[in-house]
Scaffold this active site. Structure first.
Site, PDB file in Angstrom:
ATOM      1  N   ASN A   5      31.749  25.619 -16.160  1.00  0.00           N
ATOM      2  CA  ASN A   5      32.427  26.611 -16.997  1.00  0.00           C
ATOM      3  C   ASN A   5      33.915  26.530 -16.690  1.00  0.00           C
ATOM      4  O   ASN A   5      34.357  26.987 -15.637  1.00  0.00           O
ATOM      5  CB  ASN A   5      31.867  28.006 -16.660  1.00  0.00           C
ATOM      6  CG  ASN A   5      32.631  29.120 -17.344  1.00  0.00           C
ATOM      7  OD1 ASN A   5      33.429  28.884 -18.254  1.00  0.00           O
ATOM      8  ND2 ASN A   5      32.402  30.350 -16.900  1.00  0.00           N
ATOM      9  N   HIS A  31      28.690  36.285 -19.801  1.00  0.00           N
ATOM     10  CA  HIS A  31      29.300  36.028 -18.490  1.00  0.00           C
ATOM     11  C   HIS A  31      29.890  37.342 -17.981  1.00  0.00           C
ATOM     12  O   HIS A  31      30.360  38.169 -18.765  1.00  0.00           O
ATOM     13  CB  HIS A  31      30.389  34.954 -18.632  1.00  0.00           C
ATOM     14  CG  HIS A  31      30.925  34.487 -17.326  1.00  0.00           C
ATOM     15  ND1 HIS A  31      31.863  35.202 -16.604  1.00  0.00           N
ATOM     16  CD2 HIS A  31      30.637  33.384 -16.583  1.00  0.00           C
ATOM     17  CE1 HIS A  31      32.125  34.545 -15.482  1.00  0.00           C
ATOM     18  NE2 HIS A  31      31.398  33.443 -15.445  1.00  0.00           N
ATOM     19  N   GLU A  84      24.396  35.180 -11.619  1.00  0.00           N
ATOM     20  CA  GLU A  84      25.720  35.082 -11.014  1.00  0.00           C
ATOM     21  C   GLU A  84      26.100  36.421 -10.399  1.00  0.00           C
ATOM     22  O   GLU A  84      26.561  37.323 -11.111  1.00  0.00           O
ATOM     23  CB  GLU A  84      26.749  34.708 -12.086  1.00  0.00           C
ATOM     24  CG  GLU A  84      26.500  33.380 -12.730  1.00  0.00           C
ATOM     25  CD  GLU A  84      27.787  32.786 -13.271  1.00  0.00           C
ATOM     26  OE1 GLU A  84      28.116  31.668 -12.869  1.00  0.00           O
ATOM     27  OE2 GLU A  84      28.470  33.444 -14.059  1.00  0.00           O
ATOM     28  N   GLY A 106      35.250  27.315 -10.829  1.00  0.00           N
ATOM     29  CA  GLY A 106      36.421  26.622 -10.283  1.00  0.00           C
ATOM     30  C   GLY A 106      36.188  25.163  -9.912  1.00  0.00           C
ATOM     31  O   GLY A 106      37.007  24.292 -10.241  1.00  0.00           O
TER      32      GLY A 106
HETATM   33  C1  PEP Z   1      31.519  31.271 -13.034  1.00  0.00           C
HETATM   34  O1  PEP Z   1      32.488  31.861 -13.442  1.00  0.00           O
HETATM   35  O2  PEP Z   1      30.573  31.075 -13.809  1.00  0.00           O
HETATM   36  C2  PEP Z   1      31.508  30.842 -11.649  1.00  0.00           C
HETATM   37  C3  PEP Z   1      30.362  30.662 -11.072  1.00  0.00           C
HETATM   38  O3  PEP Z   1      32.727  30.682 -11.033  1.00  0.00           O
HETATM   39  P1  PEP Z   1      33.011  30.062  -9.566  1.00  0.00           P
HETATM   40  O4  PEP Z   1      32.144  28.842  -9.423  1.00  0.00           O
HETATM   41  O5  PEP Z   1      34.464  29.724  -9.594  1.00  0.00           O
HETATM   42  O6  PEP Z   1      32.655  31.122  -8.577  1.00  0.00           O
END
Ligand code: PEP
Length: 256
Positions: A11, A98, A170, A238
């Site tokens: 993403n 999200h 998440e 990221g």
């Molecule tokens: C995301 O935004 O879906 C995510 C998992 O971000 P990060 O890997 O940066 O924590």
């Protein structure tokens, strides 16, 4: 027991111009090489989808996804993008609900559910995101939040729809913070989501739906997380912006 092929999606959020995508996509392809151990998806911002789609080409091992879409088919919705517009650029996936959409744009489970049904009708596979905040976890509300988001965002899917749905767990406190859920913490919630799927759609659906983990996934934690029995992939923020780190996550995460 259904065999669930791992799915690892990047993403990009609001990062990378169309010009930058023109170099990043081939870099990912080159570093990944021929790869069929997991399904790989990249989700650039809307403005880079066309470039990414062209760079991937028609027979790529990497699928294209978007980060959001509007629920209406067309019309007076200034600034919005429809499912048909995404399909026209050969998107196969769309991230929905999200936590950043829920937090900054007020998206509710009902809206996520409406969008998911529209996506499915348009042959787009929704990646439906759920997850609790730190306050909710610390307040003992993790289970309640995750179960109600799962039920609310995934209400009324048909048997056929479920073949094309991916869920991403998440935990909000782990997104972009460098704090990853431990494999045991993540597994516990994935098992809870799978149990919830069993309750709302039956065991066969619960067995086949893929549940990704997202939240500070990196090359060095991907293998242990993705080897948990109910973790079927990763949604990477990221670390998906750099070809080497994204490909390392894909490769490490696919190792047994
Ligand atoms: C995301 O935004 O879906 C995510 C998992 O971000 P990060 O890997 O940066 O924590």
């Amino acid at each position: 027991m259904a065999i669930r092929k791992k799915i690892i999606a990047g993403n990009w959020k609001m990062n990378k111009t169309s010009t930058e995508a023109k170099t990043l996509v081939p870099e990912i392809q080159e570093k990944l090489g021929k790869f069929d151990q997991a399904e790989v998806v990249i989700c650039p911002p809307f403005t880079a989808l066309q470039t990414a789609s062209e760079a991937l080409g028609t027979h790529s091992d990497i699928a294209l996804g978007a980060q959001n879409m509007h629920q209406a088919a067309s019309g007076a919705y200034t600034g919005e993008i429809s499912a048909a517009m995404l399909r026209d650029l050969f998107c196969r996936y769309v991230i929905l609900g999200h936590s950043e959409r829920r937090q900054y744009f007020g998206e509710t489970d009902a809206l996520v559910n409406e969008k998911a049904k529209v996506a499915l009708k348009a042959n787009l596979r929704p990646i439906v995101c759920v997850g609790e905040t730190l306050a909710e976890r610390e307040g003992g509300k993790m289970e309640e939040v995750v179960v109600s988001q799962t039920k609310g965002s995934c209400a009324g899917f048909s048997e056929e729809d479920w073949n094309n749905v991916v869920i991403a767990y998440e935990p909000v406190w782990a997104i972009g913070t460098g704090k990853t859920a431990t494999p045991a913490q993540a597994q516990e919630v994935h098992a809870l989501i799978r149990k919830t799927l069993g309750e709302i759609a039956g065991k066969a659906v619960a067995d086949k739906v893929r549940i990704q983990y997202g939240g500070s996934v990196k090359a060095d934690n991907a293998k242990e997380l993705l080897n948990q029995p109910d973790i079927d992939g990763a949604l990477v923020g990221g670390a998906s912006l750099d070809a080497a780190s994204f490909v390392a996550i894909i490769k490490n995460g696919s190792e047994k």
